[in-house]
Structures are given as C-alpha cells and as structure tokens.
Design an enzyme around this catalytic site. Sequence first.
Site, mmCIF file in Angstrom:
data_model
loop_
_atom_site.group_PDB
_atom_site.id
_atom_site.type_symbol
_atom_site.label_atom_id
_atom_site.label_comp_id
_atom_site.label_asym_id
_atom_site.label_seq_id
_atom_site.Cartn_x
_atom_site.Cartn_y
_atom_site.Cartn_z
ATOM 1 N N ASP A 90 0.494 -1.459 0.046
ATOM 2 C CA ASP A 90 -0.127 0.149 -0.421
ATOM 3 C C ASP A 90 1.324 1.179 -0.065
ATOM 4 O O ASP A 90 2.203 0.984 -0.066
ATOM 5 C CB ASP A 90 -1.511 0.232 1.315
ATOM 6 C CG ASP A 90 -2.041 0.820 1.179
ATOM 7 O OD1 ASP A 90 -2.552 1.473 0.630
ATOM 8 O OD2 ASP A 90 -1.579 1.819 2.756
ATOM 9 N N ASP A 133 -0.419 5.209 0.500
ATOM 10 C CA ASP A 133 -0.693 6.090 1.459
ATOM 11 C C ASP A 133 -0.392 5.585 3.022
ATOM 12 O O ASP A 133 -1.638 5.120 3.858
ATOM 13 C CB ASP A 133 -1.865 7.150 0.790
ATOM 14 C CG ASP A 133 -2.012 7.795 0.271
ATOM 15 O OD1 ASP A 133 -1.436 9.024 0.165
ATOM 16 O OD2 ASP A 133 -3.089 6.925 -0.543
ATOM 17 N N ASP A 175 -2.081 -0.492 5.860
ATOM 18 C CA ASP A 175 -2.556 0.051 7.230
ATOM 19 C C ASP A 175 -3.643 -0.084 7.676
ATOM 20 O O ASP A 175 -3.911 0.727 9.050
ATOM 21 C CB ASP A 175 -1.537 1.866 6.890
ATOM 22 C CG ASP A 175 -2.219 2.321 6.335
ATOM 23 O OD1 ASP A 175 -2.662 1.894 4.916
ATOM 24 O OD2 ASP A 175 -2.337 3.655 6.816
#
Length: 681
Positions: A423, A425, A629
Amino acid sequence: MRIENTGTTEHIGSVKISGTRRMLELDSGSVTTTTARGKPETEKVSLEAIRNIEQRLAIVLPCKNEDLKVFEGVLSGIPHDCLMIVISNSSRESIDSFKREQEVLSRFCHDTQREALILHQKDSFIARALEDSGYPEILDDKGLVRNGKSEGMILGIIMAILSGREYVGFIDTDNYIPGAVLEYVKHYALGFNILPSPYSMVRIQWRYKPKVSGEIYFKRWGRVSEITNRYFNHAISERSNFETDIIRTANAGEHAMSLDLALRLHYATGYGVETQELISILEQYGGILPVTDRDVAEKGVEILQTETINPHLHKEKGEEHLLKEMLLPSLSVIYHSPLAGETTRQLITRELTEQGCINEGELVPETPLMPPPMKLDMEKFKGSLEERLPLYSVPSGVILTSKAPGFTPPPRPEAPVRVLFTDLDGTLLHPVTYSYVACLDTLRSLQEKGIPVVFCSAKTRSEQMAYREELGVKDPFIVENGGAIYIPRDYFRFPFAYDFEYEDYLVIELGLRFKEISLRLEKARQESGLPLTGFADMSIEEVALKTGLSLKSAEMAKQREFSETLVLEGDRQQVQQALNALKNAGLDYVFGGRFYEAMAGNDKGKAVKILTELYKLNYGEVVTTGIGDSENDQPMLAEVDEPYLVLKADKHWAGIKLPRLKKIKAVGPEGWSRALKDLAV
Ligand code: GDP
Ligand code: CO
C-alpha cells in the site's frame, strides 16, 4: 545473407515461434542498406556475423550406410569453421563401412586443413561411459547404444559440448546437393544471429521435397510433414483456444539449437524425434506444465522457421516406408503429450487408423522418451573416456585433448520467487508527511535482490507513476483500490488477456470507468439531496488544501479513471446516510483513512490474485508478501502468503483480523522498513 522479415510470430507461454520466413539472397553483398524507419521488410546479416556463429557451431552428421560419394559431398558443403561430428551406425561386418567413412573424413580433413570428430554409435566404451555417468536410458538390452538416428543425435549433442561449441546443428548425410547443405548451415548461423535468447532453435522447411524416380520432379512438401503439422497445430489451437497454423516444421530433420536448449529437451526414440523436440519445448515452456526453469522462462525460447532456396534432394525410401515408420511415431508423440486435448487425440487415432498405421480400436502406441542430456554428468563422462577421446578425432588426437573445456552444468532452479505488494498512503508513505525516506534503504536492497515491488493503492495512475519514477520501481502496479492493473508491456513473457493499452502498459480493468461512476453519483445526489462532494467537484487548490498534498500531487489525485474520492463531512449519522445513497445508486465504497472512495467492481484482492497468477505462470513457485495500514488493505492482505500491518498515525492498528497477520509496532514507513528488512537479506 538476407531473409524476409514479414509474417507472423506467435507467443505460446515463454516460447516465441516465427512463421516460416523465406531466405531472399544467400549473399547480400557488402553495402549496408539502411531502412528509413519502422520494421524493415528484409533483414540482412553480414558475412562476419555468420562466420562468428559458425566458429561456435558443431554440425552433427548422423550416418548409416550412406553412399560414400554422397557422404563426401555433404562434407564439402559444411562451412570451414564449423566442427563436423560424424555419428555413424554403419555396418562393420563383411564390409567395414565405418572404416571407409573414417578414411573419407580423414582425407577430406587433411586436404582442407580441418578438424573433425567421428565415432561409432555401437562403440562399447561410449556405452560404458554413458552408463557410468547416469544416462542408461539410451542403451539397449545388450548394453550398447540403441539403433536410431535420435540416439545418434544425442551422442552428437554430448560431443558438441565436450568440444566446447555453443550451438549444434544437424545435417543428414543422404543429401545429394552440397549446395543445399551449405545453405542449411547458413540458415542456422543467420538464425542464431537474429534470435536474442540463449535458448534458441532454427528449423528448416524445404521449399520442395523432390523425388528421384527416373526423372526429377518437385513435389510439394512431403505428406508426412503435412499431416504432422496439421495435428500439431490442432493440438495448440485446442489448448489455447485460438486457431493457428504456425508450425510448419514439425518433422524438420534439418534443424539447429543452442546447446543450452538442447540439454533441456526430452528426445523421442525413432522418427518422432524432431516433432518431440518441439513438443518438449512447448510442454516445458509453453505454459502447459508448471515452469521449472526460471532462467528459460525469463529469457524465453525462440524458434525461427525458415524456408530454403535450394531444393531438398535425398535418398527416398518410398511413401510406404515413410507412412508406416514416420507418421506413427510423429503423431504418437503429439498424442501422448499433455499438450494434446481430447479432440486432437480422437482425430489422431482416426488418421492413424485410416492410414493403416494402427488397427481399428487399437490404442496409439507410446514412443519411449529419453531424458534431457542435462541429466548426464559431463565431467564423469569425459573422465571415463579420457583415453578413448583422442581416437575419435581427425586428425587423431587433436580436438578433444587440446580444446575440451570443463563444462559447468547450468545452475539448479532457484528458490521461489518473492513478490511484494505494498500500500502507499500511510504505509510506504508517511500518513502525515507523505515521506518515504524511512523506506529507502530497505527498498534499495529489495530491488537489488530483484524482488518485485508492486504498488497496490487507492492512488491514481499518474500519482503512482510519479512515485515509480522517483523510486526507480519498474514493476506492475494496481491503481485506485483495485480499479485496474498496469503491467509494463514486456514485463511478462507469458501472454495474458488485457483490456486496453496505455503508453507502454497493458491494462487489466476491474472497476467501472470514471464516466459511469459520475453518472451514478449524480443519481445518488438527486435521490438523496446530499452534496456528496468529490475531487472532481473541487479545484486543484481545494484538493490540495483538504489533503495536504502539493498542488502538483493534488492535480494528479484528481485524474481518476476507476473511482471517485468523496469528502463526506458531518457526524456519523450523516456519513452513514451518504453511504446508503451510494449503495442505492449501485456504487461500492471503501474508507481510505480520511476519504471515501466510490467505485464499482474495484477489488484489491482480485487484482493481487491476478498478478500472483501471472507471476506464477512466468516463474513457477511464488511467495507473496503484503503490507498495509488500513481497513481497505484487508482484501490485499488476505490474498498474500505473508501479510503485515503497520501502525496508523494515531499509533493504533486497523481492525483487521487474519490468521497469519503480523502486526508491526511502528508507524507507516518505519514499520514498512522494519517488517521487510528480512526479506531483503
Ligand atoms: P529420412 O531422410 O528422414 O527419410 O531418414 P533417413 O533414414 O534417410 O535418415 C536420416 C539420416 O540419419 C541419414 O543421414 C541416415 O544416414 C542417418 N541415420 C539413420 N539411422 C541412423 C542410426 O541408427 N544412427 C545414426 N547415427 N544415423 C542414422
Ligand atoms: Co533422408
């Protein structure tokens, strides 16, 4: 030399096959013609380039009781720089034909100042050495090498390796036209010049297959070949669901290979040998069976089919002999390959029955195969023949004692390939500062180890391309929460279905296009009366202000293709109302940490799965790692073998539950680096 450069090329897995290309001139002169632009219609290969290959090429000449004049004619057609390797299975009884052949070769080499090798297939020392070094499959029940041209060819391949050559070509010794022989070898040399892969093969289609019967007449390409090609192409068509007639040389006796390829193939006994070579290539590297050899899968196998200028004129043994002895084994190797589907097998059975090769209701007999010569311990073979080797060379004692290099076997298949899905961001990029600095060292070592780093993020194509550029990442990437997969055009050798091309990328589309999403959003607005503000409704400045992105990044964030980012404000209840409105208008959404993404069909998990399949097809075994996250990373993490979760800015982990999930106690890029450091060593 000059060869035609038009026609088709087909990719079957990592195998690339050219349609038959015609040789235009055997000598293309010294002036270099330059073509203005685009793909030239013809391809010219210089004399020097041809010579260069000839010096690295061994020509194997299988011979069984051929006319000595014809045999001598064939020798005179072989270019001077090639090493000739005669493998004879001629009679040694009342008349010692082998001895005559040795004499002819010896005289020829003396007169022309050349070196050559000659050995008899039934030499008991050779048989012992083969047995001792782990290749007993080539021996008969008397413990000698079996009769047959293919057994002779394998001996030729082994001797070519011992002599330190890189390529091997085959030329029958019953060829009446030395000029044709010369042309075949030139085709081989041209082929290895224009095929970039170290695993390459050249197969020759004779323009005509003439017969000698009182007078010479030219008959179109032999019947056996016609039939074999037909069923070979049928097998490929059935397997891949696209109609093809690319194979024109299923029976090509005149062919050549890089030794790196020759070592890896399974060889059929008897007349099916040339067909089986192609079968073996397609089975191993055509995406039919799992890929075992990563280097070959990466570099690909390239096959060039050429058509000659000279006619092919050789000793005919009659159509009867051809049908019974050639058709059966050629079709049998296709029939018994996993390449052949049900329909192909039925058609082959019918053909063989109609041709009288098998009886009604009889099963197609299986042709025994010999394992790849790679299995043989070359050092041991050389060792156990130490004293004999000089006897095989002409002039006696020259070649093998002086030039034999220590052959190093190719490396074993490497450990499984690792692929990282990450991922961006809040993971590779810091949740607040968007900085990736903390990742850099680990990222570099991953790249040095050749581990693909696949971005899998809500970010758009243009945003991700900017990061790829900055970080030197060249791997595929998944945009807009699994809206689409962008794959660099030449990244995989295995062909796959894609939806459209964008610059140098092939794109697999999973989500609904932006235009359709806008329409549905509009519907949701009208029905709910809510603002449902998206990036498209905001100016670049507004997006920058809302997100904390720079103006440039904000502009790229607005360029959406498969989703729309919504800024849903208000309390929990208001947000829930907005989300319901989306659902009613046929849109899905995910929460990306700060904003909601509206979309339909996008699926990070599915995208990861598709890419993993592509990696597997290309490299065999693959182990995947994923790192994220937030909640919207769950589908990606659920799809990988080793999922990792880093802390969010608020020092909490997202509420994701997966059995193998490893939670890392550090925020964003720090967590990224800590989790993946071990992958990089
Ligand atoms: P065709 O030309 O394809 O019909 O097949 P041939 O029977 O003419 O054989 C092709 C080549 O292989 C010729 O050069 C033969 O001399 C050679 N040959 C045939 N059988 C054997 C064998 O058992 N051992 C070796 N070393 N060569 C063979
Ligand atoms: Co022949």
